[in-house]
Design an enzyme around this catalytic site. Structure first.
Site, short mmCIF file in Angstrom:
data_model
loop_
_atom_site.label_atom_id
_atom_site.label_comp_id
_atom_site.label_asym_id
_atom_site.label_seq_id
_atom_site.Cartn_x
_atom_site.Cartn_y
_atom_site.Cartn_z
N CYS A 2 0.89 -1.96 0.29
CA CYS A 2 -0.21 -0.28 -0.16
C CYS A 2 0.55 1.35 0.24
O CYS A 2 1.95 1.15 0.04
CB CYS A 2 -1.03 -0.25 1.25
SG CYS A 2 -1.95 -1.12 1.26
N ARG A 27 2.01 1.49 -5.83
CA ARG A 27 1.66 0.48 -5.34
C ARG A 27 0.39 0.25 -5.18
O ARG A 27 0.10 -0.60 -3.75
CB ARG A 27 1.95 1.45 -3.92
CG ARG A 27 3.69 1.87 -4.36
CD ARG A 27 4.20 2.80 -2.96
NE ARG A 27 4.16 1.29 -1.40
CZ ARG A 27 5.39 0.92 -1.23
NH1 ARG A 27 6.59 1.23 -1.78
NH2 ARG A 27 5.53 0.01 -0.32
N TRP A 74 -3.93 -1.74 -1.38
CA TRP A 74 -3.89 -2.68 -2.06
C TRP A 74 -4.61 -3.78 -1.20
O TRP A 74 -3.58 -4.88 -0.39
CB TRP A 74 -2.56 -3.68 -3.06
CG TRP A 74 -1.83 -4.09 -3.54
CD1 TRP A 74 -2.54 -4.22 -5.06
CD2 TRP A 74 -2.28 -5.59 -3.25
NE1 TRP A 74 -1.68 -5.07 -5.82
CE2 TRP A 74 -1.60 -6.32 -4.60
CE3 TRP A 74 -1.47 -6.02 -2.34
CZ2 TRP A 74 -1.67 -7.25 -4.86
CZ3 TRP A 74 -1.12 -7.93 -2.70
CH2 TRP A 74 -1.41 -8.66 -4.42
N ASN A 98 0.71 -0.21 6.05
CA ASN A 98 1.33 -0.51 4.81
C ASN A 98 1.83 -2.00 5.38
O ASN A 98 2.70 -1.88 6.57
CB ASN A 98 2.63 -0.16 3.98
CG ASN A 98 3.31 -0.24 3.21
OD1 ASN A 98 1.62 -2.00 2.81
ND2 ASN A 98 4.16 -0.26 2.73
N GLY A 99 1.56 -3.23 4.83
CA GLY A 99 1.86 -4.86 5.79
C GLY A 99 0.64 -5.40 6.35
O GLY A 99 0.07 -4.95 5.46
N GLU A 483 11.91 -13.08 -19.28
CA GLU A 483 11.88 -12.10 -19.05
C GLU A 483 10.49 -11.25 -19.93
O GLU A 483 9.65 -10.76 -19.37
CB GLU A 483 13.07 -10.90 -19.18
CG GLU A 483 13.00 -10.15 -18.56
CD GLU A 483 12.16 -8.87 -17.05
OE1 GLU A 483 11.47 -7.91 -17.43
OE2 GLU A 483 12.10 -10.19 -16.73
N LYS A 487 7.35 -9.96 -18.28
CA LYS A 487 6.41 -9.17 -19.12
C LYS A 487 5.23 -9.22 -20.00
O LYS A 487 4.32 -8.27 -19.63
CB LYS A 487 7.34 -8.17 -20.29
CG LYS A 487 8.57 -7.50 -19.35
CD LYS A 487 8.26 -6.57 -18.25
CE LYS A 487 9.45 -5.74 -17.69
NZ LYS A 487 9.17 -7.15 -16.21
N GLU A 490 2.76 -9.78 -17.31
CA GLU A 490 2.21 -8.30 -16.63
C GLU A 490 1.46 -7.54 -16.96
O GLU A 490 0.66 -7.29 -16.31
CB GLU A 490 3.31 -8.12 -15.90
CG GLU A 490 4.66 -8.88 -15.34
CD GLU A 490 5.81 -7.96 -14.40
OE1 GLU A 490 5.84 -8.28 -14.16
OE2 GLU A 490 6.35 -7.52 -15.51
N HIS A 506 11.38 -31.81 -25.37
CA HIS A 506 11.57 -32.76 -23.82
C HIS A 506 10.34 -32.35 -23.71
O HIS A 506 9.83 -31.86 -22.16
CB HIS A 506 12.78 -32.44 -22.94
CG HIS A 506 14.17 -32.77 -23.48
ND1 HIS A 506 14.66 -33.91 -23.35
CD2 HIS A 506 15.17 -31.41 -24.06
CE1 HIS A 506 15.35 -33.96 -23.99
NE2 HIS A 506 15.62 -32.43 -24.41
N LYS A 604 3.94 -2.22 -7.47
CA LYS A 604 5.68 -2.35 -7.27
C LYS A 604 6.65 -2.96 -6.67
O LYS A 604 7.31 -3.36 -7.18
CB LYS A 604 5.76 -0.98 -7.90
CG LYS A 604 7.53 -0.43 -8.21
CD LYS A 604 7.65 -0.66 -9.46
CE LYS A 604 8.60 -0.61 -10.05
NZ LYS A 604 9.06 -0.99 -11.39
#
Length: 609
Positions: A2, A27, A74, A98-99, A483, A487, A490, A506, A604
């Site tokens: 948050c 955030r 969040w 936050n947490g 990567e 992206k 995401e 395989h 983030k």
């Protein structure tokens, strides 16, 4: 995950809080709220939704106030809703958080039994109720905070106001990041620097178990472990980021801006050391005896930083011939790691506050490893706790999907690999000079790669109806494949997976069906012929191939689309091949109407486990 912002001073707090929340919306973005103190009590305005929704519920005739705290959430405990939005209040005490309070159920049960009435489903609401109960016993808010913090299990950052303490904000940090902005007769708190960068460049990074009291005239920091105050004069950090660095500057999204900032970010990261990378080792206090006798290096990170570690593994192994182990931080701390005294542990973290990476770093430190962190934020927890810090110079990265932080991390680790090679006598002087020359040219080659933007956007249009994508690479370009897939997942919400091309037979080849996009990273190196054969295999099964290569004429008749990247040293090709993959994900997401800078369910900086 948050966002917290607070202001106390003589100015009008409302525009500062709203501006700060907008800058912190990466955030948390499912609800938001503010609490304002104008000398006549505390007023709270909050709502489900984004900051623009919050602005809609704040009265247009709200009187100016000079003390306030704000929050963008969040969700972890309790669905996104107005009752679950912060701030939370009980008995005139207001809290933003936050947490995670891990033992909130037990605390809430005791409080309900004692007569407290809860209005939300959050873990946060136990805090104002605990404080209220302490104030009713006659304690001051400062004393009450000292009493309740030991009762809370978990990691958290708190911003607190009370009707009993006008024009005062209390800030507490335990595990989650919180910075104090130092101004002229005005002070700020925030979860992250960009929130208050337009108002000050002087910051104090609160340490764990610290309580900060902010008034209009001064700030005071105290340790929660004792009664004394903490001297902070030498802890004030002046950052060299400009406010414009945290603005879009004409770009539609932060992600696109940050993709285009990569040449400058990389230039700034390597500039100080490119001519004498061996001096970097001295600056990092990596002495000759330690580096020559180095038995192994542990690279530990999460997400995109983990992919940077995988690229660096190839660089260090090839250039310095040192065994390198790459671990996901969230797994490392629980794996009873085989790390010994004298091993080098390298934590890679953009924010320096990633909870899993910090926990892994502390685990390695407890085993007496030497700790180096590669970090983008001066004064962050990872930087403070490490034996030495290699800073990237990427500037603030606002977009949730990391771009310039990734290439800056790889650049910093590349310098480290070159320094190790020189120190250990692996590369000749001429070989080292040639590689440094090539590395110095990478920012210009990145600029050339960015000229492919329009071509990539056209290719992105062909992916809009895709449900799945496959990314393939070999050697040092396999991490670029995963990567690129990350992206795409995401920001566009298209399922994408990255694989080593040699592993296709395989199992993953079963995924190939008519029309599936297969993105292949294929620079002309010693594995080119093998990955070229892989392209033919997937084409024979109906795949639509998009290839990235520095020799396009060799793939024109095999791939459906070929994106040309400039040629460079094989170990440096990831700097260039990743850019079209970043752009491909970005344009696909934009064309689909996705929220590029704030992808769903993501934050983030993941500051909770």
């Amino acid at each position: 995950m948050c966002g917290i912002v607070g202001y106390v001073g003589s100015g009008n707090a409302l525009p500062i809080l709203i501006d700060g929340l907008k800058r912190l919306e990466y955030r948390g973005y499912d609800s938001a709220g503010i609490a304002c103190q104008n000398g006549k009590g505390i007023e709270i305005y909050k709502t489900k939704g984004k900051i623009k929704d919050l602005q809609g519920v704040i009265p247009t005739d709200l009187a100016n106030f000079c003390t306030g705290i704000g929050h963008t959430r969040w969700a972890t405990h309790g669905i996104p809703s107005t009752p679950n939005a912060h701030p939370h209040c009980a008995g005139g005490v207001v809290v933003v958080h936050n947490g995670i309070i891990e033992n909130y159920r037990e605390l809430k049960s005791d409080l309900v039994t004692a007569g407290s009435e809860f209005l939300s489903d959050t873990d946060t609401e136990v805090i104002p109720h605990l404080l209220r109960s302490m104030l009713e016993k006659g304690l001051s808010l400062h004393e009450a905070l000292r009493e309740i913090i030991p009762l809370l299990t978990g990691s958290f950052a708190l911003g607190i106001m009370s009707e009993t303490d006008p024009h005062t904000i209390y800030a507490v940090r335990k595990g989650s990041p919180l910075v104090v902005g130092y101004g002229e007769q005005e002070f700020f708190i925030a979860s992250d620097i960009p929130a208050i960068l337009p108002y000050t460049r002087k910051f104090i990074f609160l340490e764990d178990e610290q309580l900060c009291t902010l008034t209009r005239q001064s700030i005071e920091i105290a340790s929660l472990n004792d009664k004394g105050s903490v001297s902070f004069g030498d802890k004030i950090v002046e950052v060299d980021w400009s406010p414009s660095m945290a603005e879009k500057e004409g770009y539609e999204h932060f992600m696109l801006k940050e993709i285009y900032e990569q040449p400058v970010a990389l230039h700034n990261t390597i500039g100080e050391w490119i001519d004498h990378p061996e001096r970097l080792l001295e600056d990092l206090n990596l002495n000759v005896k330690m580096t020559i006798g180095l038995a192994s290096i542990h690279l530990v990170a999460c997400g995109t930083s983990y992919h940077a570690a995988l690229v660096a593994q190839h660089m260090i192994r090839n250039l310095a011939r040192i065994p390198v182990h790459v671990e996901i931080a969230s797994e490392y701390r629980y794996s009873n790691p085989l790390i010994e005294h004298g091993n080098l542990f390298i934590a890679i973290t953009q924010s320096g506050e990633t909870a899993d990476t910090l926990a892994a770093q502390r685990e390695a430190k407890s085993r007496r490893a030497k700790i180096l962190t590669v970090c983008n934020v001066v004064g962050s927890s990872s930087a403070r706790e490490a034996d030495s810090v290699l800073y990237t110079r990427a500037g603030p990265e606002i977009g949730v999907a990391s771009t310039k932080a990734f290439t800056s991390q790889v650049a910093a680790l590349c310098l480290l690999a070159i320094g190790f090679s020189i120190r250990r006598g692996i590369m000749s002087r001429s070989e080292t000079k040639a590689l440094r020359t090539q590395l110095a040219k990478i920012p210009d080659l990145m600029e050339k790669t960015l000229l492919k933007n329009e071509q990539v956007r056209d290719i992105a249009r062909t992916l809009l109806n895709s449900k799945n994508c496959l990314y393939l690479g070999r050697g040092i370009n396999f991490p670029i494949a995963i990567e690129g897939a990350l992206k795409m997942k995401e920001v566009s919400y298209i399922h994408a997976e990255g694989y080593p091309a040699g592993e296709l037979k395989h199992g993953p080849i079963a995924l190939i069906e008519e029309g599936i996009p297969v993105i292949v990273v294929a620079p002309a190196n010693d594995l080119f012929e093998k990955i070229s054969s892989t392209i033919e295999e997937v084409k024979a099964r109906g795949a639509r191939v998009i290839a990235l290569t520095d020799e396009p004429e060799r793939l024109m008749n095999k791939a459906d689309d070929v994106i040309e990247i400039p040629a460079t040293h094989p170990l440096l090709s990831p700097f260039l091949s990743v850019i079209p993959l970043q752009l491909l994900a970005y344009h696909t997401a934009v064309l689909k109407g996705c929220d590029v800078d704030q992808p769903r369910n993501l934050a983030k900086s993941v500051t909770v486990e």
